[in-house]
Design an enzyme around this catalytic site. Structure first.
Site, PDB file in Angstrom:
ATOM      1  N   HIS A 129      34.547  36.955  37.981  1.00  0.00           N
ATOM      2  CA  HIS A 129      35.341  35.807  38.463  1.00  0.00           C
ATOM      3  C   HIS A 129      34.526  34.519  38.590  1.00  0.00           C
ATOM      4  O   HIS A 129      35.108  33.442  38.763  1.00  0.00           O
ATOM      5  CB  HIS A 129      35.976  36.119  39.820  1.00  0.00           C
ATOM      6  CG  HIS A 129      36.994  37.216  39.772  1.00  0.00           C
ATOM      7  ND1 HIS A 129      38.052  37.209  38.881  1.00  0.00           N
ATOM      8  CD2 HIS A 129      37.113  38.371  40.489  1.00  0.00           C
ATOM      9  CE1 HIS A 129      38.780  38.315  39.062  1.00  0.00           C
ATOM     10  NE2 HIS A 129      38.229  39.032  40.017  1.00  0.00           N
ATOM     11  N   ASP A 166      38.580  45.577  33.989  1.00  0.00           N
ATOM     12  CA  ASP A 166      38.841  45.460  35.433  1.00  0.00           C
ATOM     13  C   ASP A 166      40.317  45.084  35.614  1.00  0.00           C
ATOM     14  O   ASP A 166      40.899  44.421  34.754  1.00  0.00           O
ATOM     15  CB  ASP A 166      37.938  44.368  36.001  1.00  0.00           C
ATOM     16  CG  ASP A 166      37.992  44.261  37.518  1.00  0.00           C
ATOM     17  OD1 ASP A 166      37.086  44.785  38.175  1.00  0.00           O
ATOM     18  OD2 ASP A 166      38.943  43.638  38.036  1.00  0.00           O
ATOM     19  N   HIS A 168      41.601  42.982  37.487  1.00  0.00           N
ATOM     20  CA  HIS A 168      41.771  41.535  37.654  1.00  0.00           C
ATOM     21  C   HIS A 168      41.335  40.808  36.382  1.00  0.00           C
ATOM     22  O   HIS A 168      40.424  41.261  35.687  1.00  0.00           O
ATOM     23  CB  HIS A 168      40.931  41.036  38.830  1.00  0.00           C
ATOM     24  CG  HIS A 168      41.252  41.705  40.134  1.00  0.00           C
ATOM     25  ND1 HIS A 168      40.549  42.795  40.601  1.00  0.00           N
ATOM     26  CD2 HIS A 168      42.228  41.450  41.032  1.00  0.00           C
ATOM     27  CE1 HIS A 168      41.072  43.178  41.762  1.00  0.00           C
ATOM     28  NE2 HIS A 168      42.101  42.394  42.049  1.00  0.00           N
ATOM     29  N   ASP A 253      38.988  49.244  39.398  1.00  0.00           N
ATOM     30  CA  ASP A 253      40.030  48.996  40.405  1.00  0.00           C
ATOM     31  C   ASP A 253      41.429  49.103  39.801  1.00  0.00           C
ATOM     32  O   ASP A 253      42.432  48.895  40.482  1.00  0.00           O
ATOM     33  CB  ASP A 253      39.826  47.645  41.106  1.00  0.00           C
ATOM     34  CG  ASP A 253      39.388  46.546  40.173  1.00  0.00           C
ATOM     35  OD1 ASP A 253      39.431  46.753  38.941  1.00  0.00           O
ATOM     36  OD2 ASP A 253      39.012  45.469  40.664  1.00  0.00           O
TER      37      ASP A 253
HETATM   38 ZN   LIG Z   1      38.720  43.624  39.989  1.00  0.00          ZN
END
Ligand SMILES: [Zn+2]
Length: 317
Positions: A129, A166, A168, A253
């Site tokens: 991120h 991931d 996200h 995740d």
């Molecule tokens: Zn993540």
């Protein structure tokens, strides 16, 4: 004893435990569970455990602004604090983050100069991120992007594929290479969801147009949807791009028991994704070279089980 082409490396240092966000899903207990689980698994017989070295700040500055680095140094120097609403730093977060960043440099030497084919870096803090100018979403420096940038800068590779599984979206990695035609960034992620980016229409800009591939999936997606995207979208793009290095933003995740998200993969799903990436890497000019960084994954025992399934793929277990 297998030869190097069948052995893999894990780059790990206890400094990764020292980054402390307090009571938070991204905590050192993740690695306190994972590392012993790997060491006591049959896969450990094929693993060479080595230590990473920290990146120099000048290397971090290849992808991040000096202001961002100074802000982290200042906040950690003052005893810690929040960098953004999700991201806290403790006094030892800076050496941990520099080591997570520097691990990629060591991994490049291992795959390009010492004939290893797969290196896994179970690091904290995670990285995908972090944008060029901002730490966010539990991430300080973008470990994957730094590895790719150093590979290009030191001419280990001319074309790099980054695969982000991931749950996200890897907004930071996307942003850093959005105008590059040397990095093919591919992400599958829950959407709408944090950080709110990663639309199908976001495909890169200028020279980088066509070198970003986003596949957002609604809550509820699982193994089948991920595997289909890898086979039907990512694999053909990789065949066309012909990368000479693969990097994985390996977040776990998207596991069905993960407390932070709503996708439904299981350990066998991650095994399938790893197998597809391995096959693509072996068929490409990368000749099987893959470096994987740990990103998310917040259910400690499911994280360990999933990582071990991934590692088994790379030792043909
Ligand atoms: Zn993540």
């Amino acid at each position: 004893m297998k030869d190097k082409q069948n052995r893999i490396v894990i780059l790990y240092d206890d400094i990764f435990l020292k980054h402390d966000m307090g009571v938070h899903p991204e905590c050192a207990d993740r690695l306190r569970h994972l590392i012993p689980a790997i060491r006591s698994s049959p896969v450990n017989e094929y693993i060479d455990w080595l230590k990473p070295v920290p990146a120099y700040e000048d290397e971090i500055a290849l992808i991040h602004s000096r202001e961002m680095i100074d802000y982290i140094r200042q906040t950690t120097g003052e005893g810690g604090g929040w960098l953004d609403p999700e991201t806290y730093v403790s006094p030892e977060s800076l050496p941990a983050a520099l080591t997570a960043g520097g691990a990629g440099k060591v991994a490049l030497g291992l795959v390009f100069e010492l004939d290893y084919r797969f290196v896994f870096i179970p690091c904290r803090p995670p990285g995908h991120h972090a944008t060029s100018s901002r730490s966010m979403g539990f991430c300080l420096f973008n470990n994957v992007a730094l590895c790719a940038r150093i590979a290009l800068e030191y001419e280990f590779a001319k074309k790099i594929a980054i695969i982000d599984w991931d749950v996200h979206h890897g907004n930071g990695t996307e942003e850093i290479f959005y105008t590059s035609d040397q990095v093919l960034f591919m992400s599958v992620h829950q959407h709408p969801f944090f950080p709110g980016t990663g639309f199908v229409e976001d495909i890169g800009m200028d020279k980088g147009r066509g070198f970003t591939i986003n596949r957002p999936l609604p809550a509820g997606a699982g193994n089948e949807e991920y595997i289909r995207i890898f086979k039907e979208k990512f694999a053909p793009a990789l065949e066309e791009f012909r990368p000479d290095l693969f990097i994985i933003s390996a977040g776990f995740d998207s596991h069905k028991h993960d407390p932070t998200a709503n996708h439904y993969l299981d350990a066998q799903g991650f095994r399938s994704l790893a197998a597809i990436v391995k096959e693509m890497a072996e068929k490409s000019p990368a000749d099987g070279r893959i470096i994987a960084f740990l990103e998310g994954g917040y259910h400690a025992s499911m994280l360990s089980e999933s990582v071990i399934e991934m590692l088994k793929v790379f030792v043909d277990m």
